[in-house]
Write a protein that holds these residues in place. Sequence first.
Motif, PDB file in Angstrom:
ATOM      1  N   VAL A  60      -2.055  -5.890   4.409  1.00  0.00           N
ATOM      2  CA  VAL A  60      -1.780  -6.097   2.991  1.00  0.00           C
ATOM      3  C   VAL A  60      -3.124  -6.120   2.265  1.00  0.00           C
ATOM      4  CG1 VAL A  60      -0.731  -7.586   1.246  1.00  0.00           C
ATOM      5  CG2 VAL A  60       0.234  -7.502   3.554  1.00  0.00           C
ATOM      6  N   VAL A  61      -3.274  -5.270   1.255  1.00  0.00           N
ATOM      7  CA  VAL A  61      -4.525  -5.222   0.508  1.00  0.00           C
ATOM      8  C   VAL A  61      -4.255  -5.454  -0.967  1.00  0.00           C
ATOM      9  CG1 VAL A  61      -5.606  -3.649   2.150  1.00  0.00           C
ATOM     10  CG2 VAL A  61      -4.422  -2.709   0.160  1.00  0.00           C
ATOM     11  N   GLY A  62      -5.205  -6.064  -1.641  1.00  0.00           N
ATOM     12  CA  GLY A  62      -5.095  -6.267  -3.075  1.00  0.00           C
ATOM     13  C   GLY A  62      -5.726  -5.107  -3.821  1.00  0.00           C
ATOM     14  N   MET A  63      -5.019  -4.575  -4.801  1.00  0.00           N
ATOM     15  CA  MET A  63      -5.550  -3.469  -5.591  1.00  0.00           C
ATOM     16  C   MET A  63      -4.987  -3.566  -7.010  1.00  0.00           C
ATOM     17  SD  MET A  63      -5.732   0.567  -4.476  1.00  0.00           S
ATOM     18  CE  MET A  63      -6.555   0.220  -2.930  1.00  0.00           C
ATOM     19  N   ALA A  64      -5.165  -4.735  -7.619  1.00  0.00           N
ATOM     20  CA  ALA A  64      -4.636  -4.959  -8.965  1.00  0.00           C
ATOM     21  C   ALA A  64      -5.647  -4.478  -9.993  1.00  0.00           C
ATOM     22  CB  ALA A  64      -4.313  -6.433  -9.167  1.00  0.00           C
ATOM     23  N   LYS A  65      -5.824  -3.174 -10.033  1.00  0.00           N
ATOM     24  CA  LYS A  65      -6.783  -2.593 -10.960  1.00  0.00           C
ATOM     25  C   LYS A  65      -6.338  -1.177 -11.330  1.00  0.00           C
ATOM     26  CE  LYS A  65      -9.635  -1.579  -6.893  1.00  0.00           C
ATOM     27  NZ  LYS A  65     -10.960  -1.720  -6.283  1.00  0.00           N
ATOM     28  N   PRO A  66      -6.636  -0.747 -12.541  1.00  0.00           N
ATOM     29  CA  PRO A  66      -6.200   0.579 -12.989  1.00  0.00           C
ATOM     30  C   PRO A  66      -6.718   1.727 -12.138  1.00  0.00           C
ATOM     31  CG  PRO A  66      -6.850  -0.752 -14.866  1.00  0.00           C
ATOM     32  CD  PRO A  66      -7.248  -1.514 -13.644  1.00  0.00           C
ATOM     33  N   SER A  67      -7.796   1.506 -11.386  1.00  0.00           N
ATOM     34  CA  SER A  67      -8.342   2.573 -10.552  1.00  0.00           C
ATOM     35  C   SER A  67      -7.485   2.860  -9.327  1.00  0.00           C
ATOM     36  CB  SER A  67      -9.766   2.223 -10.103  1.00  0.00           C
ATOM     37  OG  SER A  67      -9.786   0.999  -9.381  1.00  0.00           O
ATOM     38  N   ILE A  68      -6.373   2.115  -9.172  1.00  0.00           N
ATOM     39  CA  ILE A  68      -5.468   2.354  -8.048  1.00  0.00           C
ATOM     40  C   ILE A  68      -5.002   3.807  -8.032  1.00  0.00           C
ATOM     41  CG2 ILE A  68      -3.433   1.618  -9.368  1.00  0.00           C
ATOM     42  CD1 ILE A  68      -2.221   0.564  -6.815  1.00  0.00           C
ATOM     43  N   ARG A  69      -4.873   4.381  -9.207  1.00  0.00           N
ATOM     44  CA  ARG A  69      -4.427   5.782  -9.302  1.00  0.00           C
ATOM     45  C   ARG A  69      -5.389   6.719  -8.576  1.00  0.00           C
ATOM     46  NH1 ARG A  69      -3.816   9.122 -15.016  1.00  0.00           N
ATOM     47  NH2 ARG A  69      -3.406  11.176 -14.093  1.00  0.00           N
ATOM     48  N   ARG A  70      -6.676   6.447  -8.667  1.00  0.00           N
ATOM     49  CA  ARG A  70      -7.683   7.299  -8.030  1.00  0.00           C
ATOM     50  C   ARG A  70      -7.949   6.912  -6.582  1.00  0.00           C
ATOM     51  NH1 ARG A  70     -10.211   5.690 -12.689  1.00  0.00           N
ATOM     52  NH2 ARG A  70     -11.717   4.491 -11.475  1.00  0.00           N
ATOM     53  N   GLU A  71      -7.930   5.620  -6.299  1.00  0.00           N
ATOM     54  CA  GLU A  71      -8.347   5.130  -4.989  1.00  0.00           C
ATOM     55  C   GLU A  71      -7.247   5.168  -3.923  1.00  0.00           C
ATOM     56  OE1 GLU A  71     -10.115   1.286  -5.385  1.00  0.00           O
ATOM     57  OE2 GLU A  71     -11.324   1.877  -7.120  1.00  0.00           O
ATOM     58  N   LEU A  72      -6.012   4.941  -4.330  1.00  0.00           N
ATOM     59  CA  LEU A  72      -4.944   4.808  -3.341  1.00  0.00           C
ATOM     60  C   LEU A  72      -4.634   6.081  -2.566  1.00  0.00           C
ATOM     61  CD1 LEU A  72      -2.974   2.955  -1.973  1.00  0.00           C
ATOM     62  CD2 LEU A  72      -1.339   3.378  -3.804  1.00  0.00           C
ATOM     63  N   PRO A  73      -4.583   7.255  -3.195  1.00  0.00           N
ATOM     64  CA  PRO A  73      -4.253   8.465  -2.428  1.00  0.00           C
ATOM     65  C   PRO A  73      -5.156   8.682  -1.210  1.00  0.00           C
ATOM     66  CG  PRO A  73      -4.076   8.928  -4.750  1.00  0.00           C
ATOM     67  CD  PRO A  73      -4.677   7.554  -4.646  1.00  0.00           C
ATOM     68  N   GLU A  74      -6.431   8.406  -1.341  1.00  0.00           N
ATOM     69  CA  GLU A  74      -7.348   8.564  -0.211  1.00  0.00           C
ATOM     70  C   GLU A  74      -7.044   7.542   0.876  1.00  0.00           C
ATOM     71  OE1 GLU A  74     -10.224  10.098   2.190  1.00  0.00           O
ATOM     72  OE2 GLU A  74      -9.490  10.930   0.276  1.00  0.00           O
ATOM     73  N   LEU A  75      -6.785   6.298   0.478  1.00  0.00           N
ATOM     74  CA  LEU A  75      -6.455   5.247   1.427  1.00  0.00           C
ATOM     75  C   LEU A  75      -5.125   5.519   2.114  1.00  0.00           C
ATOM     76  CD1 LEU A  75      -7.218   2.450   2.578  1.00  0.00           C
ATOM     77  CD2 LEU A  75      -6.019   1.420   0.631  1.00  0.00           C
ATOM     78  N   ALA A  76      -4.190   6.099   1.392  1.00  0.00           N
ATOM     79  CA  ALA A  76      -2.842   6.340   1.914  1.00  0.00           C
ATOM     80  C   ALA A  76      -2.806   7.382   3.023  1.00  0.00           C
ATOM     81  CB  ALA A  76      -1.914   6.759   0.781  1.00  0.00           C
ATOM     82  N   LYS A  77      -3.850   8.177   3.138  1.00  0.00           N
ATOM     83  CA  LYS A  77      -3.874   9.233   4.150  1.00  0.00           C
ATOM     84  C   LYS A  77      -3.736   8.692   5.571  1.00  0.00           C
ATOM     85  CE  LYS A  77      -6.606  12.568   1.477  1.00  0.00           C
ATOM     86  NZ  LYS A  77      -7.894  13.307   1.409  1.00  0.00           N
ATOM     87  N   ASP A  78      -4.106   7.448   5.780  1.00  0.00           N
ATOM     88  CA  ASP A  78      -4.053   6.846   7.111  1.00  0.00           C
ATOM     89  C   ASP A  78      -2.699   6.225   7.430  1.00  0.00           C
ATOM     90  OD1 ASP A  78      -6.728   7.520   7.623  1.00  0.00           O
ATOM     91  OD2 ASP A  78      -7.443   5.684   6.651  1.00  0.00           O
ATOM     92  N   TYR A  79      -1.743   6.341   6.506  1.00  0.00           N
ATOM     93  CA  TYR A  79      -0.444   5.679   6.686  1.00  0.00           C
ATOM     94  C   TYR A  79       0.701   6.644   6.407  1.00  0.00           C
ATOM     95  CZ  TYR A  79      -3.382   1.547   6.558  1.00  0.00           C
ATOM     96  OH  TYR A  79      -4.372   0.628   6.832  1.00  0.00           O
ATOM     97  N   ASP A  80       1.842   6.349   7.041  1.00  0.00           N
ATOM     98  CA  ASP A  80       3.049   7.139   6.788  1.00  0.00           C
ATOM     99  C   ASP A  80       3.739   6.686   5.506  1.00  0.00           C
ATOM    100  OD1 ASP A  80       2.808   8.496   9.334  1.00  0.00           O
ATOM    101  OD2 ASP A  80       3.552   6.653  10.267  1.00  0.00           O
ATOM    102  N   VAL A  81       3.744   5.374   5.298  1.00  0.00           N
ATOM    103  CA  VAL A  81       4.410   4.790   4.133  1.00  0.00           C
ATOM    104  C   VAL A  81       3.497   3.747   3.503  1.00  0.00           C
ATOM    105  CG1 VAL A  81       6.400   3.480   3.281  1.00  0.00           C
ATOM    106  CG2 VAL A  81       6.708   5.115   5.146  1.00  0.00           C
ATOM    107  N   VAL A  82       3.322   3.845   2.202  1.00  0.00           N
ATOM    108  CA  VAL A  82       2.600   2.834   1.434  1.00  0.00           C
ATOM    109  C   VAL A  82       3.565   2.260   0.408  1.00  0.00           C
ATOM    110  CG1 VAL A  82       0.702   2.370  -0.159  1.00  0.00           C
ATOM    111  CG2 VAL A  82       0.381   4.001   1.721  1.00  0.00           C
ATOM    112  N   VAL A  83       3.672   0.938   0.375  1.00  0.00           N
ATOM    113  CA  VAL A  83       4.537   0.265  -0.597  1.00  0.00           C
ATOM    114  C   VAL A  83       3.654  -0.492  -1.580  1.00  0.00           C
ATOM    115  CG1 VAL A  83       6.400  -1.397  -0.967  1.00  0.00           C
ATOM    116  CG2 VAL A  83       6.392   0.019   1.102  1.00  0.00           C
TER     117      VAL A  83
END
Length: 217
Positions: A60-83
Amino acid sequence: MIIGVLNQKGGVGKTTLSLNLAAAYATSGYRVLLVDADPQGSSLRWSSARAEDVKPLFPVVGMAKPSIRRELPELAKDYDVVVIDGAPRVTDLGRAAIMASDVILMPVQPSPFDIWATEDTVQLIREAQQFKPSLKAAFAINRKIANTAIGRDVVDAFTEAAFPVLDSQVCQRVVYAESAVQGLSVVEAAPTSEAAREIKALAESVIKFNKPERKAA
């Protein structure tokens, strides 16, 4: 697949649904990440309540910031499902979470009032779809009261909803609160319960909903 769980109305069980969906996917063999994009940090607090000797099903990671739009896709590459446990109000953070998602799940209680309260969120999704046509959205009935008239006729309340309503519905059950206190999901605390069955069914419904439609030959 990135699933954004969002609704500006409080009390609809957004965090409960987020963490339990993540657990349902994790116990089904998916590599899962839960992102707490809510400034209140409820998912992070749930994670910290877990006993130290109990291995977590997913990070579980905290990402309560508007930059989630830019940062999350790269992080999501290591996972099948991101909620994404999204922010409860319509803000820049909410907009960013929507744009970062592949599917938006809006938990609502079976009431016309809940539908009306989603109007601002629906509008944000409509705007996002102008820039991201592949973005999908659906309502998820949560905290349904079993064996009541409104529980039985719940789908009728959504006949004119802006987005489809998933067939799988989640009822209000004490086990959600009991498990959360321990930093557990219902699929861990009560794997054979009706709550666990409902959550797993909803998780599968989201997978099916996100599958691309086959074009006619």
